[in-house]
Design an enzyme around this catalytic site. Structure first.
Site, PDB file in Angstrom:
ATOM      1  N   SER A 122       0.824  -1.203   0.000  1.00  0.00           N
ATOM      2  CA  SER A 122       0.000   0.000   0.000  1.00  0.00           C
ATOM      3  C   SER A 122       0.860   1.256   0.000  1.00  0.00           C
ATOM      4  CB  SER A 122      -0.882   0.011   1.243  1.00  0.00           C
ATOM      5  OG  SER A 122      -1.551   1.255   1.337  1.00  0.00           O
ATOM      6  N   TYR A 146      -2.646   0.483   9.974  1.00  0.00           N
ATOM      7  CA  TYR A 146      -2.806  -0.185   8.673  1.00  0.00           C
ATOM      8  C   TYR A 146      -1.516  -0.103   7.861  1.00  0.00           C
ATOM      9  CZ  TYR A 146      -3.976  -0.785   3.790  1.00  0.00           C
ATOM     10  OH  TYR A 146      -3.956  -1.191   2.471  1.00  0.00           O
ATOM     11  N   LYS A 150       1.383  -3.117   6.686  1.00  0.00           N
ATOM     12  CA  LYS A 150       1.819  -3.388   5.313  1.00  0.00           C
ATOM     13  C   LYS A 150       3.339  -3.272   5.182  1.00  0.00           C
ATOM     14  CE  LYS A 150      -2.082  -4.348   3.282  1.00  0.00           C
ATOM     15  NZ  LYS A 150      -2.309  -5.595   2.552  1.00  0.00           N
TER      16      LYS A 150
END
Ligand code: UDP
Length: 331
Positions: A122, A146, A150
């Protein structure tokens, strides 16, 4: 060296948005696809291009059995949780699924026989970049759980490559958008947090759009993003797997267009494509949103020979609108 010109691919999260488009893309090119998904956020209805295995990526035994049974040439790993706000509220879930789940996949490959692994990365790994467009060598400094999960996944991949010769490519998506040209699959998240589906739902008479901030230091005051069509993402995953199967090196690659579009421009274009106004109200900024996030897509071109083909705003919005109007998503 591969002797056949087709691949068998196990796709984790193949019942999800980008996963299902990638399964279709693979099948259309004569490859064989197995979807591995626990249906926690994916949809069984979107598994149409090969066998389905109901399983969780954190379940070592189940995943190992699937790989032992199907003997894929490579894996594409999409299964993950993706909502930034939720990751702040419930980081344990994000570390569990995105980190522990990815680790389990790597451990299974280590034990069952390493094979190429392409993963969903991402642009969130860059955090608030101070250069735009952002190249892969930019500082990675994620600002929410988040993005950190990643980045941890990429670190684990690099370590497994050194220790176990596991080949990998991490594809760092910018803003995935649009839907399949044939209407066979599309974006289906519950709840939906992304801009374009929320714009189109507002047009259809659902909830009015909330525009999160119009006081950014951008030309029209709204945030700028790099919207990339999901079918272009699908093509990049397949190119990345072919790259690894040809014995080429592991790497991280941005998937974007290099073109920035503001929230206000999306609203204007959506109104033009649908022929209807977009009802909206301006709200305060959403915490953690950078003013501008645009990819430098050069490495994708150089390494994979990949370039976005369907990512003009007209195609993105008209395909998303057709999917929205087909009413296949429950909301
Ligand atoms: N956005 C918005 N209203 C929404 C959803 C998103 O104004 O209902 C804005 C958001 O603040 C950001 C841009 O649209 O500037 C893209 O947000 P999205 O959640 O689609 O993707 P992100 O860039 O956060 O991954």
């Amino acid at each position: 060296m591969r002797r056949k010109n087709w691949m068998k691919v196990l796709v984790t999260g193949g019942a999800g948005y980008i996963g299902s488009h990638t399964c279709k893309y693979l099948a259309e090119r004569g490859h064989s696809v197995v979807t591995y998904d626990n249906l926690s956020t994916g949809h069984r209805e979107l598994v149409k291009w090969g066998p389905f295995v109901h399983g969780d990526i954190r379940d070592y035994a189940s995943l190992r059995r699937a790989i032992h049974t199907h003997e894929p040439d490579g894996l594409i790993h999409f299964a993950s949780v993706i909502a930034v706000g939720e990751s702040v509220q419930n980081p344990g879930l994000y570390y569990d699924i995105n980190c522990m789940g990815s680790l389990t996949i790597m451990q299974v490959l280590r034990d069952e026989g390493v094979r190429p692994l392409v993963v969903s990365g991402s642009a969130a790994v860059y955090g608030l970049p101070n250069v735009c467009p952002v190249g892969e060598s930019a500082v990675t400094n994620p600002i929410n759980p988040y993005g950190r999960t990643k980045l941890v996944m990429e670190w684990m991949l690099a370590d497994f490559e050194v220790a176990h010769k596991l080949p990998w490519v991490a594809l760092r998506y910018f803003n995935a958008s649009g839907a399949d040209a044939d209407g066979e699959t599309g974006e289906w998240h519950e709840p939906e947090t992304h801009l374009i589906p929320n714009v189109l739902r507002a047009v259809r008479g659902g909830q009015e759009l909330k525009v999160f901030g119009n006081d950014y230091s951008t030309p029209d005051g709204t945030c700028i993003r790099d919207y990339i069509h999901v079918s272009d993402l699908a093509a990049a995953h397949v190119a990345a797997l072919e790259h690894l199967l040809a014995g080429r090196p592991s790497t991280s690659i941005n998937l974007g267009t290099g073109r920035g579009v503001s929230v206000a421009e999306i609203i204007a274009k959506a109104s033009q494509v649908t022929g209807k106004p977009v009802p909206y109200t301006v709200y305060p900024r959403r915490p953690g949103d950078p003013a501008m996030l645009v990819a430098d897509p050069a490495r994708g071109r150089e390494v994979l020979g990949w370039e976005a083909k369907y990512s003009d705003l007209e195609t993105i919005l008209s395909s998303a609108w057709a999917w929205e109007c087909a009413g296949k998503t429950a909301h």
